[in-house]
Design a protein around this motif. Sequence first.
Motif, PDB file in Angstrom:
ATOM      1  N   PRO A 124       0.783  -1.234   0.000  1.00 37.16           N
ATOM      2  CA  PRO A 124       0.000   0.000   0.000  1.00 37.16           C
ATOM      3  C   PRO A 124       0.816   1.287   0.000  1.00 37.16           C
ATOM      4  O   PRO A 124       0.304   2.334  -0.390  1.00 37.16           O
ATOM      5  N   TRP A 125       2.083   1.235   0.445  1.00 36.19           N
ATOM      6  CA  TRP A 125       2.903   2.446   0.467  1.00 36.19           C
ATOM      7  C   TRP A 125       3.665   2.664  -0.843  1.00 36.19           C
ATOM      8  O   TRP A 125       4.406   3.645  -0.979  1.00 36.19           O
ATOM      9  N   ALA A 126       3.511   1.764  -1.810  1.00 33.98           N
ATOM     10  CA  ALA A 126       4.194   1.931  -3.094  1.00 33.98           C
ATOM     11  C   ALA A 126       3.780   3.243  -3.748  1.00 33.98           C
ATOM     12  O   ALA A 126       2.599   3.577  -3.785  1.00 33.98           O
ATOM     13  N   GLY A 127       4.757   3.997  -4.219  1.00 30.85           N
ATOM     14  CA  GLY A 127       4.469   5.267  -4.870  1.00 30.85           C
ATOM     15  C   GLY A 127       4.604   6.455  -3.951  1.00 30.85           C
ATOM     16  O   GLY A 127       4.683   7.601  -4.417  1.00 30.85           O
ATOM     17  N   SER A 128       4.665   6.210  -2.636  1.00 28.48           N
ATOM     18  CA  SER A 128       4.872   7.301  -1.689  1.00 28.48           C
ATOM     19  C   SER A 128       6.305   7.816  -1.832  1.00 28.48           C
ATOM     20  O   SER A 128       7.260   7.045  -1.726  1.00 28.48           O
ATOM     21  N   THR A 129       6.467   9.106  -2.070  1.00 32.79           N
ATOM     22  CA  THR A 129       7.797   9.666  -2.276  1.00 32.79           C
ATOM     23  C   THR A 129       8.710   9.371  -1.097  1.00 32.79           C
ATOM     24  O   THR A 129       9.856   8.940  -1.270  1.00 32.79           O
ATOM     25  N   PHE A 130       8.208   9.580   0.121  1.00 33.15           N
ATOM     26  CA  PHE A 130       9.043   9.377   1.308  1.00 33.15           C
ATOM     27  C   PHE A 130       9.403   7.910   1.502  1.00 33.15           C
ATOM     28  O   PHE A 130      10.576   7.563   1.716  1.00 33.15           O
ATOM     29  N   ILE A 131       8.404   7.009   1.419  1.00 32.58           N
ATOM     30  CA  ILE A 131       8.663   5.590   1.650  1.00 32.58           C
ATOM     31  C   ILE A 131       9.551   5.006   0.552  1.00 32.58           C
ATOM     32  O   ILE A 131      10.466   4.212   0.830  1.00 32.58           O
ATOM     33  N   GLU A 132       9.299   5.372  -0.689  1.00 38.76           N
ATOM     34  CA  GLU A 132      10.136   4.860  -1.778  1.00 38.76           C
ATOM     35  C   GLU A 132      11.585   5.325  -1.603  1.00 38.76           C
ATOM     36  O   GLU A 132      12.530   4.553  -1.797  1.00 38.76           O
ATOM     37  N   LYS A 133      11.767   6.589  -1.219  1.00 32.18           N
ATOM     38  CA  LYS A 133      13.119   7.109  -1.016  1.00 32.18           C
ATOM     39  C   LYS A 133      13.794   6.408   0.160  1.00 32.18           C
ATOM     40  O   LYS A 133      14.970   6.017   0.071  1.00 32.18           O
ATOM     41  N   ARG A 134      13.054   6.236   1.253  1.00 30.69           N
ATOM     42  CA  ARG A 134      13.640   5.588   2.425  1.00 30.69           C
ATOM     43  C   ARG A 134      13.944   4.126   2.134  1.00 30.69           C
ATOM     44  O   ARG A 134      14.981   3.600   2.580  1.00 30.69           O
ATOM     45  N   THR A 135      13.088   3.457   1.398  1.00 29.28           N
ATOM     46  CA  THR A 135      13.337   2.070   1.010  1.00 29.28           C
ATOM     47  C   THR A 135      14.623   1.968   0.199  1.00 29.28           C
ATOM     48  O   THR A 135      15.466   1.098   0.433  1.00 29.28           O
ATOM     49  N   GLU A 136      14.779   2.875  -0.765  1.00 29.29           N
ATOM     50  CA  GLU A 136      15.975   2.868  -1.616  1.00 29.29           C
ATOM     51  C   GLU A 136      17.235   3.169  -0.804  1.00 29.29           C
ATOM     52  O   GLU A 136      18.276   2.541  -1.008  1.00 29.29           O
ATOM     53  N   GLU A 137      17.132   4.115   0.126  1.00 30.57           N
ATOM     54  CA  GLU A 137      18.289   4.466   0.961  1.00 30.57           C
ATOM     55  C   GLU A 137      18.744   3.270   1.805  1.00 30.57           C
ATOM     56  O   GLU A 137      19.938   2.960   1.878  1.00 30.57           O
ATOM     57  N   ILE A 138      17.777   2.616   2.442  1.00 30.43           N
ATOM     58  CA  ILE A 138      18.109   1.455   3.271  1.00 30.43           C
ATOM     59  C   ILE A 138      18.693   0.334   2.424  1.00 30.43           C
ATOM     60  O   ILE A 138      19.700  -0.285   2.790  1.00 30.43           O
ATOM     61  N   ALA A 139      18.069   0.068   1.289  1.00 29.82           N
ATOM     62  CA  ALA A 139      18.533  -1.011   0.413  1.00 29.82           C
ATOM     63  C   ALA A 139      19.949  -0.749  -0.093  1.00 29.82           C
ATOM     64  O   ALA A 139      20.804  -1.645  -0.077  1.00 29.82           O
ATOM     65  N   ASN A 140      20.218   0.469  -0.536  1.00 26.73           N
ATOM     66  CA  ASN A 140      21.540   0.792  -1.082  1.00 26.73           C
ATOM     67  C   ASN A 140      22.630   0.678  -0.026  1.00 26.73           C
ATOM     68  O   ASN A 140      23.702   0.105  -0.273  1.00 26.73           O
ATOM     69  N   GLU A 141      22.371   1.233   1.169  1.00 25.92           N
ATOM     70  CA  GLU A 141      23.371   1.192   2.228  1.00 25.92           C
ATOM     71  C   GLU A 141      23.579  -0.231   2.738  1.00 25.92           C
ATOM     72  O   GLU A 141      24.710  -0.658   3.001  1.00 25.92           O
ATOM     73  N   ALA A 142      22.492  -0.996   2.865  1.00 31.55           N
ATOM     74  CA  ALA A 142      22.594  -2.381   3.322  1.00 31.55           C
ATOM     75  C   ALA A 142      23.393  -3.219   2.332  1.00 31.55           C
ATOM     76  O   ALA A 142      24.212  -4.063   2.725  1.00 31.55           O
ATOM     77  N   TRP A 143      23.193  -2.983   1.051  1.00 36.43           N
ATOM     78  CA  TRP A 143      23.921  -3.739   0.027  1.00 36.43           C
ATOM     79  C   TRP A 143      25.410  -3.416   0.067  1.00 36.43           C
ATOM     80  O   TRP A 143      26.249  -4.318  -0.062  1.00 36.43           O
ATOM     81  N   LEU A 144      25.742  -2.154   0.264  1.00 38.53           N
ATOM     82  CA  LEU A 144      27.154  -1.762   0.369  1.00 38.53           C
ATOM     83  C   LEU A 144      27.815  -2.427   1.577  1.00 38.53           C
ATOM     84  O   LEU A 144      28.943  -2.929   1.483  1.00 38.53           O
ATOM     85  N   LEU A 145      27.115  -2.430   2.718  1.00 34.89           N
ATOM     86  CA  LEU A 145      27.645  -3.082   3.905  1.00 34.89           C
ATOM     87  C   LEU A 145      27.817  -4.579   3.673  1.00 34.89           C
ATOM     88  O   LEU A 145      28.819  -5.184   4.096  1.00 34.89           O
TER      89      LEU A 145
END
Length: 208
Positions: A181-202
């Motif tokens: 249900p949160w798909a498309g939300s600017t804040f949630i999509e951005k936060r999801t991407e931030e967490i995913a990118n940083e987690a992948w780097l770690l």
Amino acid sequence: MKRKDFSNLEITVQNKKETLFEHENYIAGTAPNLRGIHSTMYFQTPLETKISTNYLSKESTTPEIELSLFLTESLNAVKKGIEANLTIDAIVLKLSFETKIGENHFNEIAKIRAARMLWAKLIKQFNPKNQSSLALNISATITSPFNAFQAILGGCQQITAKDTAHLFFEEETAILKTIDPWAGSTFIEKRTEEIANEAWLLFKKQNN
């Protein structure tokens, strides 16, 4: 996309205080459709291996660190399965992610969505034949009814709770009928991407 009718869903409270509910298996963040349905719904059966991060302290562990550790454990489990001459599709059927839901509402939703993205990214490297192998099974441990709200919105399939107060969300709301249900939300999509990118780097640093 036509939504499935979940009006007859039931949440069953078991003796071990585990509540199972049906929720669409989807892969958040997978192009081109964030809300694609990738498998038929079923009550989750016990899996042989739960990759759990419940031992981590929410006060001192970020979502990024938690997911990087989850990815490392997932990779180790996959490698062991391959060494045992199992296919990637057979291996992932026995794996699930168990996480404790914290109090940061948006972070927890984004974390669960990021976990799905990262799982798909990891498993794709092993060339699975079944598309459903890219869909992650997630169970959540909650300490308050509101935690269930975060877990459901993120897309967990199983909830472990101390009581039944969270059944309110199944009985009085329609959120179980909605995929991501949160798909498309600017804040949630951005936060999801931030967490995913940083987690992948770690994760990459941990496994180089």
